[in-house]
Motif scaffolding. Sequence first.
Motif, mmCIF file in Angstrom:
data_model
loop_
_atom_site.group_PDB
_atom_site.id
_atom_site.type_symbol
_atom_site.label_atom_id
_atom_site.label_comp_id
_atom_site.label_asym_id
_atom_site.label_seq_id
_atom_site.Cartn_x
_atom_site.Cartn_y
_atom_site.Cartn_z
ATOM 1 N N GLY A 193 56.762 18.127 68.530
ATOM 2 C CA GLY A 193 55.395 18.746 69.505
ATOM 3 C C GLY A 193 56.212 17.918 71.106
ATOM 4 O O GLY A 193 55.986 18.797 71.914
ATOM 5 N N LYS A 194 56.186 16.910 71.076
ATOM 6 C CA LYS A 194 56.513 15.842 71.946
ATOM 7 C C LYS A 194 58.139 16.345 72.693
ATOM 8 O O LYS A 194 58.410 16.091 73.942
ATOM 9 C CB LYS A 194 56.654 14.432 71.956
ATOM 10 C CG LYS A 194 57.976 14.237 71.027
ATOM 11 C CD LYS A 194 57.802 12.556 70.513
ATOM 12 C CE LYS A 194 58.915 12.077 70.083
ATOM 13 N NZ LYS A 194 58.071 10.719 69.460
ATOM 14 N N ALA A 199 43.879 19.423 67.562
ATOM 15 C CA ALA A 199 44.905 19.116 69.114
ATOM 16 C C ALA A 199 46.753 18.589 68.093
ATOM 17 O O ALA A 199 47.518 19.378 68.477
ATOM 18 C CB ALA A 199 44.727 18.238 69.533
ATOM 19 N N ARG A 200 46.236 18.329 67.552
ATOM 20 C CA ARG A 200 47.831 17.210 66.581
ATOM 21 C C ARG A 200 48.141 18.565 65.473
ATOM 22 O O ARG A 200 49.634 18.488 65.531
ATOM 23 C CB ARG A 200 47.277 16.447 65.791
ATOM 24 C CG ARG A 200 46.984 15.038 66.204
ATOM 25 C CD ARG A 200 46.721 13.598 65.719
ATOM 26 N NE ARG A 200 45.113 14.249 65.204
ATOM 27 C CZ ARG A 200 45.041 13.245 63.708
ATOM 28 N NH1 ARG A 200 45.402 12.383 63.286
ATOM 29 N NH2 ARG A 200 43.740 13.652 63.772
ATOM 30 N N GLY A 236 52.723 20.665 67.681
ATOM 31 C CA GLY A 236 54.248 20.840 67.872
ATOM 32 C C GLY A 236 54.309 22.892 67.369
ATOM 33 O O GLY A 236 55.146 23.551 66.692
ATOM 34 N N LEU A 237 52.766 23.274 66.397
ATOM 35 C CA LEU A 237 52.729 24.413 65.775
ATOM 36 C C LEU A 237 53.927 25.305 67.150
ATOM 37 O O LEU A 237 54.353 26.552 67.382
ATOM 38 C CB LEU A 237 51.522 24.920 65.531
ATOM 39 C CG LEU A 237 51.823 26.712 65.650
ATOM 40 C CD1 LEU A 237 52.055 27.192 64.559
ATOM 41 C CD2 LEU A 237 49.865 26.822 66.147
ATOM 42 N N ILE A 244 57.161 28.254 70.764
ATOM 43 C CA ILE A 244 57.681 28.558 71.971
ATOM 44 C C ILE A 244 59.363 28.915 72.383
ATOM 45 O O ILE A 244 59.850 29.643 72.106
ATOM 46 C CB ILE A 244 57.480 28.166 72.727
ATOM 47 C CG1 ILE A 244 56.135 27.742 73.205
ATOM 48 C CG2 ILE A 244 58.395 28.272 73.872
ATOM 49 C CD1 ILE A 244 55.273 26.760 74.231
ATOM 50 N N ARG A 245 59.433 27.603 71.167
ATOM 51 C CA ARG A 245 61.078 27.693 70.959
ATOM 52 C C ARG A 245 61.357 29.538 70.030
ATOM 53 O O ARG A 245 62.527 29.298 70.356
ATOM 54 C CB ARG A 245 61.261 26.903 70.346
ATOM 55 C CG ARG A 245 63.353 26.033 70.297
ATOM 56 C CD ARG A 245 62.936 25.305 68.687
ATOM 57 N NE ARG A 245 63.337 26.258 67.389
ATOM 58 C CZ ARG A 245 62.690 25.464 66.604
ATOM 59 N NH1 ARG A 245 62.437 24.243 66.705
ATOM 60 N NH2 ARG A 245 62.240 25.917 65.609
ATOM 61 N N ASN A 246 60.595 29.782 69.033
ATOM 62 C CA ASN A 246 61.318 31.013 68.705
ATOM 63 C C ASN A 246 60.915 32.336 69.398
ATOM 64 O O ASN A 246 61.806 32.870 69.819
ATOM 65 C CB ASN A 246 60.250 30.922 67.428
ATOM 66 C CG ASN A 246 60.776 29.712 66.268
ATOM 67 O OD1 ASN A 246 61.252 29.342 66.296
ATOM 68 N ND2 ASN A 246 59.551 30.086 65.355
ATOM 69 N N MET A 247 59.793 32.172 70.043
ATOM 70 C CA MET A 247 60.692 33.428 71.359
ATOM 71 C C MET A 247 61.479 33.230 72.289
ATOM 72 O O MET A 247 61.646 34.145 72.938
ATOM 73 C CB MET A 247 58.682 32.844 72.099
ATOM 74 C CG MET A 247 57.789 33.072 71.081
ATOM 75 S SD MET A 247 56.467 33.009 72.163
ATOM 76 C CE MET A 247 55.898 34.052 73.661
#
Length: 179
Positions: A5-6, A61-62, A66-67, A72-75
């Motif tokens: 996530g970071k 939130a945790r 990462g989800l 977003i990366r997959n999009m």
Amino acid sequence: MSRIGKLPVAIPAGVKVTADANLITVEGPKGKLTQDYCDSVKIEVEDGHAVVTRVDDSKNARAAHGLYRSLIRNMVQGVTDGFTKTLVINGVGFRAEVQGKLLVMNLGYSTDFIAAIPDGLTVTADGQGKINITGIDKQQVGEFAAQIRRLRKPEPYKGKGVRYDTEVIKRKVGKAGVK
């Protein structure tokens, strides 16, 4: 802090990412994708990167941190390169062909299976028993491939059935002749 996530998501040239209230939109050369997101994360787009941050340290939130970064990366990858899954059909007389917006498969049963190809996906079938499923939405490509595989799962004795091209079927020995 989430290791995945970071990390910021790099946005290549030609891709436009906008994050409105609880909706992220990614537009690129292959199409447009949208995704809702929850209030426990905040998405900011700046300097060619998309950054996902948590609002608080709650369990929700945790989990979402990462989800949503992965989504977003997959999009971004989908609208630039797209996703492809390849299925292999093994068996005597097993075949598949595309007829317009339908995938017609003979998988050894008395009737043919007919699957409607969803909008946004491109399906091709060659004479060698391969089915290629291509699209910009990773979830949609994977779900349609799983539905096709579910029609006739590969069996371990002869290897007949529908399998992914990268899948290895663990073979078993049949009956041994008893003396």
